[in-house]
Write a protein that holds these residues in place. Structure first.
Motif, PDB file in Angstrom:
ATOM      1  N   LEU A 239      -3.355 -13.358  -1.792  1.00  0.00           N
ATOM      2  CA  LEU A 239      -2.536 -14.118  -0.848  1.00  0.00           C
ATOM      3  C   LEU A 239      -3.313 -15.304  -0.288  1.00  0.00           C
ATOM      4  CD1 LEU A 239      -0.781 -11.225   1.119  1.00  0.00           C
ATOM      5  CD2 LEU A 239       0.302 -12.824  -0.468  1.00  0.00           C
ATOM      6  N   ALA A 240      -4.589 -15.080   0.042  1.00  0.00           N
ATOM      7  CA  ALA A 240      -5.401 -16.161   0.601  1.00  0.00           C
ATOM      8  C   ALA A 240      -5.637 -17.267  -0.424  1.00  0.00           C
ATOM      9  CB  ALA A 240      -6.735 -15.604   1.091  1.00  0.00           C
ATOM     10  N   GLY A 241      -5.753 -16.887  -1.693  1.00  0.00           N
ATOM     11  CA  GLY A 241      -6.032 -17.880  -2.724  1.00  0.00           C
ATOM     12  C   GLY A 241      -4.817 -18.444  -3.416  1.00  0.00           C
ATOM     13  N   ALA A 702       1.027 -19.958   4.669  1.00  0.00           N
ATOM     14  CA  ALA A 702       1.524 -18.713   5.257  1.00  0.00           C
ATOM     15  C   ALA A 702       0.885 -17.492   4.596  1.00  0.00           C
ATOM     16  CB  ALA A 702       3.046 -18.649   5.125  1.00  0.00           C
ATOM     17  N   THR A 703       0.781 -17.516   3.263  1.00  0.00           N
ATOM     18  CA  THR A 703       0.175 -16.368   2.576  1.00  0.00           C
ATOM     19  C   THR A 703      -1.323 -16.284   2.871  1.00  0.00           C
ATOM     20  OG1 THR A 703      -0.155 -17.679   0.557  1.00  0.00           O
ATOM     21  CG2 THR A 703       1.882 -16.403   0.735  1.00  0.00           C
ATOM     22  N   ALA A 704      -1.973 -17.448   3.046  1.00  0.00           N
ATOM     23  CA  ALA A 704      -3.394 -17.429   3.385  1.00  0.00           C
ATOM     24  C   ALA A 704      -3.618 -16.783   4.747  1.00  0.00           C
ATOM     25  CB  ALA A 704      -3.953 -18.847   3.369  1.00  0.00           C
ATOM     26  N   VAL A 705      -2.779 -17.142   5.707  1.00  0.00           N
ATOM     27  CA  VAL A 705      -2.878 -16.520   7.036  1.00  0.00           C
ATOM     28  C   VAL A 705      -2.626 -15.023   6.938  1.00  0.00           C
ATOM     29  CG1 VAL A 705      -1.826 -16.411   9.328  1.00  0.00           C
ATOM     30  CG2 VAL A 705      -2.276 -18.634   8.260  1.00  0.00           C
ATOM     31  N   ALA A 706      -1.613 -14.655   6.143  1.00  0.00           N
ATOM     32  CA  ALA A 706      -1.309 -13.230   5.974  1.00  0.00           C
ATOM     33  C   ALA A 706      -2.481 -12.501   5.324  1.00  0.00           C
ATOM     34  CB  ALA A 706      -0.046 -13.068   5.126  1.00  0.00           C
ATOM     35  N   GLY A 707      -3.113 -13.128   4.337  1.00  0.00           N
ATOM     36  CA  GLY A 707      -4.247 -12.502   3.675  1.00  0.00           C
ATOM     37  C   GLY A 707      -5.422 -12.297   4.610  1.00  0.00           C
ATOM     38  N   VAL A 708      -5.710 -13.296   5.448  1.00  0.00           N
ATOM     39  CA  VAL A 708      -6.822 -13.176   6.403  1.00  0.00           C
ATOM     40  C   VAL A 708      -6.511 -12.115   7.450  1.00  0.00           C
ATOM     41  CG1 VAL A 708      -8.127 -14.393   8.177  1.00  0.00           C
ATOM     42  CG2 VAL A 708      -7.619 -15.531   6.019  1.00  0.00           C
ATOM     43  N   ILE A 713      -7.340  -6.461   9.461  1.00  0.00           N
ATOM     44  CA  ILE A 713      -6.855  -5.106   9.767  1.00  0.00           C
ATOM     45  C   ILE A 713      -7.587  -4.073   8.923  1.00  0.00           C
ATOM     46  CG2 ILE A 713      -4.838  -3.603   9.637  1.00  0.00           C
ATOM     47  CD1 ILE A 713      -3.118  -6.086  10.248  1.00  0.00           C
ATOM     48  N   LEU A 714      -7.774  -4.373   7.655  1.00  0.00           N
ATOM     49  CA  LEU A 714      -8.475  -3.436   6.773  1.00  0.00           C
ATOM     50  C   LEU A 714      -9.918  -3.227   7.220  1.00  0.00           C
ATOM     51  CD1 LEU A 714      -7.181  -4.603   3.281  1.00  0.00           C
ATOM     52  CD2 LEU A 714      -6.643  -2.459   4.432  1.00  0.00           C
TER      53      LEU A 714
END
Length: 747
Positions: A239-241, A702-708, A713-714
């Motif tokens: 997602l981040a990439g 948006a996906t980069a923010v979600a990935g970070v 959380i992990l």
């Protein structure tokens, strides 16, 4: 690795500055670095046309180490030296990554070091990825660390099975706190760095690596929870990439690479039998490439000890580790199958490119096994087996390249001597001494291989000193297009005193800091390339001169006007009679003393137009006046009583949007290449704003923010689970007292 680079440079001082490195990467770094220093993020450079969309090619715009390389580049005059130093750093990173992979699979440090050094000294990696394809080198360097981090994360640190081998112990820090050497963040970071190199091969190879690791760990641990954890972390990294590849994916339909077909054309597909060349330094494999069938470079060579070492492994004992090492075997098998074809899978072409991945799998597998289960018991039988293996190496190399039969015999005898020496050292001085020989022997082999390949068939021989090149080149102000063919250059022309003082090919113009249409582009714009018959290196066909000045049917304007060009440079070897032909209207021949041998130059009679009225190239029934211009935005004041069209000097990449007084209106193209806008009737002094953004950039952010957020959380869950699992206190097993010494050492 420093010693290995010295050996290679003694054979060819420009080895790490050849082919794509000299023609594409170093000048690209200079151009990107200049833009970054000026405060611009260079996603688009319109005047460079096909090569100006930096989200399409190997720019690595979202890779922090690559941006640092770009920032430094304009300050370095000798780009050959700079490329060599940068590649040395990444070769060290790659070697350390393979070393770490071996350790997490229980390898001895000594044999793990041999495996690490062997990868950058292996054939394809040394002659292609290190010499030419920079992003393949950087992507592999990060990918191997992602592999090691993935296994560490899934397994956690465990005590080694024997001294000097295995993974790290569960260390105990102050107050009995256990120090963990794994977690989701390293996996995430290394995977993101792999993806963001902006080269598709490392990204796909990383996916296959993760698949192999997941399956292998499921076989080894027989638990699905670690596989789920790794899958989620990999998903966060993906997602981040995603922004790295979204623009090229969404723009593929207008490029040369816009096909999803699977073909097998046999070009750069490597037969499996060539794996038997993996340990003979003189081997020259047989498969189809640019240089015919028998290759001039030992690209299937991996390491001199790889195949003979198989004779000195206790295979009965080694069978107990098949579950633990199954991921490595799975990865090696996948890469072996890929090297044999298909020839292209969509944008993935030339299967020989994954030979370094096969080398990684084989090196890790063999070096871990020989480190853990190596033996010289029954030396007569094992020596005979090693001799048979060396004989097979000779037979296969002779079959592929029978003209060098004597050389192969000498190489086989030298290999037998090295094997005997390593066995003797292992028996009398220990494993570390044998591994020192394994490593040291790589350097003269690399010197021999590089020397034997001279003059390298890959070299462009572009100038290494940018100051010399700039001083020799004409001071071409404004925007220039060159009509030439690199294939017409003769060997004696390839110097700054020769053709390279007058002609540009590849990204050379960026290196000498001039604005040229010509550039290096692996993913060129299909319609523009067809219109101008321009190729990936900026070369054109003989009809390009006529096409440049022929009226475009829709507008009636020639391409030189629609592109707002100030100058046309003709290569005399391609257009020998052009200066004797009538001069196009509005143009004149201009002499540049000292350059007449290679070029004839046309310039506008009325002076440059590239800076006049922004990037408005044509206005039909519209009054269009430029307000402001940037590389990504054109602001124009327009008026049209009956409606009309404005054509911009911009290539029609997907991603353009246009508004008229803040209201979105349709956008179109002329000749499927030039951005055009239909202005509605009754428009009066309205502001037309044409903007370009990488396609999918909002989704990518948006996906980069979600990935970070996901990896955050992990990591929180990981730390929380480790704390819950911590023992209250770890005591010394002999005295029963707290183990303060170990705590002090670790801290």
């Amino acid at each position: 690795m420093v010693a290995g680079y010295v050996a290679v440079l003694l054979a060819n001082i420009r080895h790490f500055f050849t082919d794509d490195t000299e023609s594409q990467y170093t000048s690209l770094w200079v151009g990107l670095g200049r833009a970054l220093r000026e405060g611009n993020f260079p996603v688009m450079v319109p005047e460079q046309w096909m090569s100006g969309n930096n989200t399409m090619d190997d720019a690595g715009l979202f890779n922090p180490p690559q941006l640092l390389i770009d920032l430094i580049a304009p300050s370095v005059d000798n780009v050959a030296l700079y490329a060599t130093v940068v590649k040395l750093i990444f070769s060290i990173i790659a070697a350390l990554g393979v070393y770490r992979i071996c350790l997490v699979y229980g390898g001895r440090p000594s044999w793990s070091a041999a495996a690490g050094i062997a990868l950058p000294m292996s054939g394809f990696f040394l002659f292609f990825d290190e010499a030419s394809w920079m992003t393949a080198l950087t992507g592999t360097a990060w990918m191997v660390h992602a592999w090691a981090a993935s296994v560490r994360y899934m397994r956690g640190p465990v005590a080694p099975a024997e001294p000097g081998g295995g993974s790290w112990r569960n260390h105990v820090g102050p107050r009995g706190r256990r120090i963990e050497y794994g977690g989701p963040i390293p996996v995430f970071v290394y995977l993101y760095l792999t993806i963001s190199t902006q080269y598709i091969f490392p990204a796909v190879e990383a996916i296959l690596m993760l698949l192999a690791v997941a399956v292998g760990e499921l076989v080894y641990q027989r638990k699905w929870q670690p596989v789920v954890r790794l899958t989620v972390v990999a998903g966060c990294a993906g997602l981040a990439g995603l922004l790295t590849f979204l623009p090229s994916m969404l723009s593929a339909k207008v490029t040369w690479r816009g096909t999803s077909q699977i073909n097998n054309d046999q070009f750069l597909t490597v037969p499996w039998s060539e794996s038997l060349n993996a340990s003979l330094p003189s081997s020259l494999p047989a498969f189809s490439s640019w240089w015919g069938y028998v290759q001039p470079l030992p690209v299937t060579y991996v390491a001199w000890f790889l195949i003979p070492a198989l004779a000195f492994i206790d295979w009965r004992r080694a069978r107990e580790s098949w579950r633990e090492l199954s991921a490595v075997a799975i990865f090696a098998i996948m890469m072996l199958m890929w090297t044999a074809g298909p020839g292209s899978i969509g944008p993935l072409r030339w299967p020989a490119r994954v030979l370094p991945m096969l080398a990684i799998g084989l090196l890790v597998l063999v070096c871990v096994l020989v480190g853990r289960y190596g033996t010289v018991a029954d030396p007569k039988r094992r020596g005979t087996a090693a001799g048979v293996l060396i004989l097979l190496l000779w037979v296969r190399s002779f079959s592929a390249d029978p003209h060098d039969a004597v050389l192969h015999v000498i190489a086989a005898l030298a290999l037998a001597g090295l094997v005997a020496g390593a066995v003797w050292l292992g028996r009398t001085r220990g494993t570390a001494a044998a591994c020192v020989l394994a490593i040291v022997a790589m350097f003269p082999i690399a010197y021999f291989q590089v020397s034997a390949a001279q003059p390298t068939p890959m070299a462009w021989n572009l100038p290494a000193q940018r100051s010399e090149a700039k001083a020799a080149f004409p001071d071409f102000a404004g925007t220039t297009i060159q009509l030439g063919d690199r294939g017409l250059l003769q060997p004696q022309d390839k110097s700054v005193e020769g053709a390279y003082g007058s002609l540009v090919f590849g990204n050379y113009a960026r290196g000498v800091e001039l604005d040229y249409v010509n550039g290096y582009t692996p993913s060129g714009h299909f319609y523009f390339g067809e219109m101008l018959c321009m190729r990936w290196d900026g070369s054109v066909c003989p009809d390009a001169y006529r096409r440049m000045f022929a009226p475009e049917p829709t507008t009636g304007r020639p391409l030189v006007d629609l592109m707002k060009l100030d100058r046309v440079v003709l290569q005399r070897a391609l257009f020998p009679e052009a200066p004797n032909q009538p001069v196009p209207e509005g143009w004149k021949w201009v002499d540049y003393p000292g350059h007449e041998r290679y070029i004839a130059v046309l310039e506008r009679v009325a002076g440059p137009i590239s800076t006049t009225n922004g990037r408005v190239a044509d206005a039909d029934d519209v009054t269009a006046t430029s307000i402001s211009e940037t590389d990504t935005t054109s602001r124009v004041r327009v008026s049209s009583a009956e409606g009309g069209r404005v054509v911009f000097s911009r290539l029609g990449w997907p991603g353009y949007r246009v508004t008229l007084n803040g209201k979105s209106i349709p956008i179109t193209t002329v000749a499927k290449s030039f951005v055009a806008v239909q202005v509605p009737a009754g428009t009066q002094n309205a502001e037309l704003v044409l903007t370009w953004r990488p396609p999918g950039w909002k989704i990518g952010i948006a996906t980069a923010v979600a990935g970070v957020l996901g990896i955050g959380i992990l990591q929180w869950l990981y730390v929380r689970s480790r704390r819950r699992a911590e023992p209250e206190q770890t005591d010394d097993p002999v005295t029963g007292e707290p183990d303060r010494e170990l705590a002090d050492v670790v801290s």
